[in-house]
Design a protein around this motif. Structure first.
Motif, mmCIF file in Angstrom:
data_model
loop_
_atom_site.group_PDB
_atom_site.id
_atom_site.type_symbol
_atom_site.label_atom_id
_atom_site.label_comp_id
_atom_site.label_asym_id
_atom_site.label_seq_id
_atom_site.Cartn_x
_atom_site.Cartn_y
_atom_site.Cartn_z
ATOM 1 N N LEU A 167 23.800 -18.839 -4.843
ATOM 2 C CA LEU A 167 24.885 -18.553 -4.245
ATOM 3 C C LEU A 167 25.921 -19.161 -5.297
ATOM 4 C CD1 LEU A 167 24.906 -18.624 -0.524
ATOM 5 C CD2 LEU A 167 25.357 -16.471 -1.920
ATOM 6 N N ASP A 168 25.593 -20.388 -5.743
ATOM 7 C CA ASP A 168 26.373 -21.132 -6.635
ATOM 8 C C ASP A 168 26.377 -20.766 -7.872
ATOM 9 O OD1 ASP A 168 26.643 -23.211 -4.400
ATOM 10 O OD2 ASP A 168 25.457 -24.620 -5.139
ATOM 11 N N LEU A 169 25.352 -19.926 -8.353
ATOM 12 C CA LEU A 169 25.320 -19.192 -9.661
ATOM 13 C C LEU A 169 26.264 -18.114 -9.702
ATOM 14 C CD1 LEU A 169 21.740 -20.300 -10.609
ATOM 15 C CD2 LEU A 169 23.801 -21.072 -11.597
ATOM 16 N N GLY A 170 26.654 -17.721 -8.453
ATOM 17 C CA GLY A 170 27.338 -16.076 -8.551
ATOM 18 C C GLY A 170 26.656 -14.905 -7.870
ATOM 19 N N VAL A 171 25.419 -15.252 -7.500
ATOM 20 C CA VAL A 171 24.809 -14.043 -6.785
ATOM 21 C C VAL A 171 25.310 -13.804 -5.697
ATOM 22 C CG1 VAL A 171 22.576 -13.171 -6.271
ATOM 23 C CG2 VAL A 171 22.425 -14.768 -8.368
ATOM 24 N N PRO A 172 25.750 -12.552 -5.233
ATOM 25 C CA PRO A 172 26.548 -12.437 -3.700
ATOM 26 C C PRO A 172 25.326 -12.439 -2.720
ATOM 27 C CG PRO A 172 26.984 -10.624 -5.608
ATOM 28 C CD PRO A 172 25.874 -11.612 -6.160
ATOM 29 N N ILE A 184 20.509 -11.189 -1.877
ATOM 30 C CA ILE A 184 19.527 -12.046 -1.829
ATOM 31 C C ILE A 184 18.839 -11.763 -0.579
ATOM 32 C CG2 ILE A 184 19.051 -14.464 -1.567
ATOM 33 C CD1 ILE A 184 21.859 -15.115 -2.815
ATOM 34 N N HIS A 185 17.519 -11.265 -0.724
ATOM 35 C CA HIS A 185 16.903 -10.940 0.361
ATOM 36 C C HIS A 185 15.634 -12.066 0.577
ATOM 37 C CE1 HIS A 185 18.702 -7.081 -0.163
ATOM 38 N NE2 HIS A 185 18.370 -7.473 -1.555
ATOM 39 N N TYR A 186 14.960 -12.140 1.788
ATOM 40 C CA TYR A 186 14.042 -13.179 2.196
ATOM 41 C C TYR A 186 13.180 -12.788 3.092
ATOM 42 C CZ TYR A 186 17.538 -14.474 5.669
ATOM 43 O OH TYR A 186 18.160 -14.609 6.641
ATOM 44 N N GLU A 187 11.759 -13.433 3.043
ATOM 45 C CA GLU A 187 10.845 -13.146 4.281
ATOM 46 C C GLU A 187 10.373 -14.286 4.314
ATOM 47 O OE1 GLU A 187 6.448 -10.941 4.661
ATOM 48 O OE2 GLU A 187 7.752 -10.139 3.208
ATOM 49 N N TYR A 208 14.616 -11.569 -4.467
ATOM 50 C CA TYR A 208 13.627 -11.709 -3.309
ATOM 51 C C TYR A 208 12.881 -13.114 -3.011
ATOM 52 C CZ TYR A 208 14.610 -6.708 -3.908
ATOM 53 O OH TYR A 208 15.111 -5.522 -4.178
ATOM 54 N N LEU A 209 13.115 -13.614 -1.726
ATOM 55 C CA LEU A 209 12.541 -15.047 -1.797
ATOM 56 C C LEU A 209 11.501 -15.062 -0.662
ATOM 57 C CD1 LEU A 209 16.086 -16.982 -1.199
ATOM 58 C CD2 LEU A 209 14.714 -16.349 -3.335
ATOM 59 N N CYS A 210 10.623 -15.822 -0.921
ATOM 60 C CA CYS A 210 9.497 -15.934 0.220
ATOM 61 C C CYS A 210 8.869 -17.074 -0.037
ATOM 62 C CB CYS A 210 8.311 -14.770 -0.106
ATOM 63 S SG CYS A 210 7.000 -14.875 1.052
ATOM 64 N N ILE A 222 16.910 -22.534 -2.692
ATOM 65 C CA ILE A 222 16.996 -21.213 -3.642
ATOM 66 C C ILE A 222 18.053 -20.459 -3.191
ATOM 67 C CG2 ILE A 222 15.857 -19.478 -4.864
ATOM 68 C CD1 ILE A 222 15.129 -22.208 -5.743
ATOM 69 N N ARG A 223 18.326 -20.150 -2.054
ATOM 70 C CA ARG A 223 19.439 -19.283 -1.557
ATOM 71 C C ARG A 223 20.870 -19.892 -2.077
ATOM 72 N NH1 ARG A 223 22.967 -18.255 2.198
ATOM 73 N NH2 ARG A 223 23.514 -15.996 2.448
ATOM 74 N N SER A 224 20.984 -21.142 -1.848
ATOM 75 C CA SER A 224 22.182 -22.155 -2.210
ATOM 76 C C SER A 224 22.535 -21.897 -3.766
ATOM 77 C CB SER A 224 22.188 -23.434 -1.526
ATOM 78 O OG SER A 224 23.351 -24.165 -1.677
#
Length: 117
Positions: free
Chosen positions: A93-98, A102-105, A77-79, A88-90
């Motif tokens: 994703l590079d670390l294998g998190v689908p 990944i959720h964000y505000e 959960y990103l804010c 952080i999202r990138s």
């Protein structure tokens, strides 16, 4: 989110990542530490771009997830500002998190969301 997890007695693993310009500009700095301490499986990772006191070199600059063990079943959960969340999202994703975990505000200045009357 951390306050809710602490209030409900969560035992899930929590990794809190925060990046800021300095200790002085770090909003809710003391609260972050208190909440992480209340959660039995929580850890905080903090970076400062321009630390005002002695600070670990590895935690100076922008947030870097490469030194953090990100569990396989992570739901993130990103804010924050857009550049932070893109980075952080990138990294996630590079670390294998689908992407669907990944959720964000967004927060920031009014970007014209209000409609003209």
């Amino acid at each position: 989110m951390l306050a809710h997890l602490a209030a409900t007695g969560s035992t899930r693993q929590v990794i809190a990542v925060h990046a800021d310009r300095s200790q002085r500009t770090h909003a809710f700095r003391d609260e972050l530490g208190l909440l992480v301490d209340k959660l039995p499986r929580a850890e905080a990772h903090i970076w400062y771009e321009r630390p005002e006191v002695a600070w670990p070199a590895g935690r100076t600059g922008l947030a870097d997830l490469s030194g953090i063990d990100i569990p396989e079943d992570t739901r993130a959960y990103l804010c924050g500002p857009v550049p932070f969340m893109r980075s952080i999202r990138s990294q996630l994703l590079d670390l294998g998190v689908p992407a669907d975990r990944i959720h964000y505000e967004l927060f920031g200045p009014d970007l014209g969301l209000a409609t003209a009357a």
